[in-house]
Design an enzyme around this catalytic site. Structure first.
Site, mmCIF file in Angstrom:
data_model
loop_
_atom_site.group_PDB
_atom_site.id
_atom_site.type_symbol
_atom_site.label_atom_id
_atom_site.label_comp_id
_atom_site.label_asym_id
_atom_site.label_seq_id
_atom_site.Cartn_x
_atom_site.Cartn_y
_atom_site.Cartn_z
ATOM 1 N N ILE A 37 -48.734 -30.719 62.506
ATOM 2 C CA ILE A 37 -48.712 -31.960 63.284
ATOM 3 C C ILE A 37 -49.953 -32.072 64.177
ATOM 4 O O ILE A 37 -50.336 -33.176 64.569
ATOM 5 C CB ILE A 37 -47.403 -32.015 64.113
ATOM 6 C CG1 ILE A 37 -47.031 -33.445 64.442
ATOM 7 C CG2 ILE A 37 -47.481 -31.144 65.344
ATOM 8 C CD1 ILE A 37 -45.620 -33.588 64.988
ATOM 9 N N ASN A 93 -50.114 -15.826 63.192
ATOM 10 C CA ASN A 93 -50.073 -15.484 64.610
ATOM 11 C C ASN A 93 -48.757 -14.763 64.913
ATOM 12 O O ASN A 93 -47.693 -15.233 64.512
ATOM 13 C CB ASN A 93 -50.168 -16.752 65.460
ATOM 14 C CG ASN A 93 -51.483 -17.481 65.268
ATOM 15 O OD1 ASN A 93 -52.486 -16.875 64.903
ATOM 16 N ND2 ASN A 93 -51.484 -18.782 65.504
ATOM 17 N N VAL A 102 -44.441 -21.128 67.872
ATOM 18 C CA VAL A 102 -43.169 -21.437 67.204
ATOM 19 C C VAL A 102 -42.640 -20.134 66.615
ATOM 20 O O VAL A 102 -43.290 -19.536 65.740
ATOM 21 C CB VAL A 102 -43.337 -22.508 66.104
ATOM 22 C CG1 VAL A 102 -42.004 -22.721 65.377
ATOM 23 C CG2 VAL A 102 -43.846 -23.817 66.695
ATOM 24 N N HIS A 106 -44.548 -18.191 60.111
ATOM 25 C CA HIS A 106 -45.248 -19.145 59.248
ATOM 26 C C HIS A 106 -46.700 -18.720 59.120
ATOM 27 O O HIS A 106 -47.286 -18.183 60.061
ATOM 28 C CB HIS A 106 -45.197 -20.562 59.842
ATOM 29 C CG HIS A 106 -45.647 -20.626 61.257
ATOM 30 N ND1 HIS A 106 -44.825 -20.265 62.306
ATOM 31 C CD2 HIS A 106 -46.845 -20.948 61.807
ATOM 32 C CE1 HIS A 106 -45.496 -20.384 63.444
ATOM 33 N NE2 HIS A 106 -46.723 -20.782 63.171
ATOM 34 N N HIS A 108 -50.567 -20.105 58.599
ATOM 35 C CA HIS A 108 -51.463 -21.258 58.684
ATOM 36 C C HIS A 108 -52.454 -21.161 57.529
ATOM 37 O O HIS A 108 -53.090 -20.108 57.351
ATOM 38 C CB HIS A 108 -52.288 -21.234 59.978
ATOM 39 C CG HIS A 108 -51.488 -21.344 61.228
ATOM 40 N ND1 HIS A 108 -51.491 -22.476 62.007
ATOM 41 C CD2 HIS A 108 -50.686 -20.456 61.864
ATOM 42 C CE1 HIS A 108 -50.728 -22.287 63.070
ATOM 43 N NE2 HIS A 108 -50.219 -21.065 63.010
#
Ligand code: AMP
Ligand code: ZN
Length: 125
Positions: A37, A93, A102, A106, A108
């Site tokens: 986003i 991360n 978050v 996940h 990136h």
């Protein structure tokens, strides 16, 4: 197969459950790929497992196949999006000091411009 872990108050669990919107590029039984986003590069995708695993610190040997799958999905997305040849960055991360905001693991996938060290380093102490 084990039931997927789901966490309430987790934006990525909501996106996986489709109760929150996302610009989805790919999905399968183990993961989703969505647009970030707040992109830091012309192409900035997130590869998110369906299971709620807070961070790499919470992965175990039971997640070995999933970890490999996420990396290979990232590679396939880089090819599909036309950035494989020029090069790209795959980042994970981990923890606040690692820049994680978050807490649903996940990767990136960043590309579309030359990467430099300013990307993904937003001065978190
Ligand atoms: P990290 O800082 O490594 O935990 O990465 C979290 C990333 O998720 C950030 O780059 C955010 O821009 C991105 N993000 C947060 N909320 C959303 C959302 N609803 N849809 C897409 N990306 C998001
Ligand atoms: Zn989650």
């Amino acid at each position: 197969m084990q039931p997927k872990q789901v966490m309430t108050n987790c934006i990525f669990c909501d996106i996986i459950a489709k109760t929150a919107p996302a610009d989805t590029y790919y999905e399968d039984d183990q993961c989703m790929v969505i647009a970030n986003i707040n992109p830091l590069a012309p192409l900035h995708l997130l590869i998110i497992p369906r299971s709620h695993i807070a961070s790499l610190n919470d992965m175990t040997s039971a997640d070995e196949a999933l970890a490999g799958h996420l990396v290979l999905v990232a590679k396939a997305m880089a090819e599909k999006m036309g950035i494989a040849e020029k090069g790209y960055r795959l980042a994970l991360n981990t923890g606040r000091g690692g820049g994680q905001t978050v807490f649903h693991i996940h990767f990136h996938l960043l590309g579309g411009k030359p990467m430099d060290d300013s990307l993904l380093s937003r001065g978190i102490a």
